[in-house]
Write a protein that holds these residues in place. Structure first.
Motif, PDB file in Angstrom:
ATOM      1  N   HIS A   5       0.838  -1.195   0.000  1.00  0.00           N
ATOM      2  CA  HIS A   5       0.000   0.000   0.000  1.00  0.00           C
ATOM      3  C   HIS A   5       0.875   1.248   0.000  1.00  0.00           C
ATOM      4  O   HIS A   5       1.991   1.237   0.513  1.00  0.00           O
ATOM      5  N   SER A   6       0.326   2.328  -0.522  1.00  0.00           N
ATOM      6  CA  SER A   6       1.011   3.614  -0.440  1.00  0.00           C
ATOM      7  C   SER A   6       0.983   4.063   1.021  1.00  0.00           C
ATOM      8  O   SER A   6       0.147   3.600   1.808  1.00  0.00           O
ATOM      9  N   PRO A   7       1.856   4.970   1.406  1.00  0.00           N
ATOM     10  CA  PRO A   7       1.825   5.464   2.790  1.00  0.00           C
ATOM     11  C   PRO A   7       0.470   6.060   3.177  1.00  0.00           C
ATOM     12  O   PRO A   7       0.016   5.887   4.310  1.00  0.00           O
ATOM     13  N   GLU A   8      -0.192   6.720   2.233  1.00  0.00           N
ATOM     14  CA  GLU A   8      -1.504   7.306   2.528  1.00  0.00           C
ATOM     15  C   GLU A   8      -2.544   6.219   2.785  1.00  0.00           C
ATOM     16  O   GLU A   8      -3.354   6.311   3.705  1.00  0.00           O
ATOM     17  N   GLN A   9      -2.523   5.168   1.947  1.00  0.00           N
ATOM     18  CA  GLN A   9      -3.473   4.068   2.127  1.00  0.00           C
ATOM     19  C   GLN A   9      -3.197   3.321   3.429  1.00  0.00           C
ATOM     20  O   GLN A   9      -4.116   2.980   4.170  1.00  0.00           O
ATOM     21  N   ARG A  10      -1.932   3.089   3.734  1.00  0.00           N
ATOM     22  CA  ARG A  10      -1.576   2.418   4.985  1.00  0.00           C
ATOM     23  C   ARG A  10      -2.046   3.255   6.171  1.00  0.00           C
ATOM     24  O   ARG A  10      -2.579   2.734   7.154  1.00  0.00           O
ATOM     25  N   SER A  11      -1.877   4.557   6.088  1.00  0.00           N
ATOM     26  CA  SER A  11      -2.308   5.446   7.164  1.00  0.00           C
ATOM     27  C   SER A  11      -3.819   5.363   7.352  1.00  0.00           C
ATOM     28  O   SER A  11      -4.311   5.306   8.488  1.00  0.00           O
ATOM     29  N   ARG A  12      -4.570   5.352   6.263  1.00  0.00           N
ATOM     30  CA  ARG A  12      -6.025   5.226   6.357  1.00  0.00           C
ATOM     31  C   ARG A  12      -6.409   3.882   6.979  1.00  0.00           C
ATOM     32  O   ARG A  12      -7.323   3.804   7.802  1.00  0.00           O
TER      33      ARG A  12
END
Length: 136
Positions: A5-12
């Protein structure tokens, strides 16, 4: 190994993980309520904000996720592939905090019981143990 996952997706994804009203917690709450036990939820007045508080009995129950609280089952022994040092530190910090909060509760005269997420996959024994704890 790179994260899928992208960092943004992982954060979500990580932000979506709840600390209260989880499926294992709801399963235990329903079973205890059906047996006549009444409780308070997540009392901020007590160390660690226990999931279930039984004030008249001076007893509390924590419903812990196996991964986050490093249970000795297979779910708790998972090691994330990305940033393993970060996750080891974070999870070990949780274990240390749990021990401190349990000690603080016991010092205040409360009895503490922990129910693990994996135990509630087949809930009969975990519920029986919780009932036994509350009746003792």
């Amino acid at each position: 190994m790179a994260d899928v996952h992208s960092p943004e997706q992982r954060s979500r994804n990580m932000a979506g993980i709840r600390s209260a009203n989880t499926k294992p917690e709801l399963r235990l709450r329903r079973a205890l309520h059906a047996q006549g036990f009444r409780y308070r939820l997540n009392s901020a007045k007590l160390p660690g904000k226990p999931d279930l508080v039984f004030p008249s009995r001076k007893k509390v129950i924590f419903v812990n996720g196996c991964f986050w609280h490093v249970h000795d089952c297979r779910y708790g022994q998972v090691v994330p592939a990305t940033r393993p040092e970060f996750w080891a530190e974070k999870r070990n910090g949780t274990v240390g905090r749990d021990a401190r909060k349990n000690s603080e509760l016991e010092a205040l005269g409360w009895q503490v019981h922990t129910v693990w997420e994996c135990e509630l996959r087949i809930p009969e024994q975990a519920i029986a143990d919780a009932v036994q704890f509350l009746k003792s």
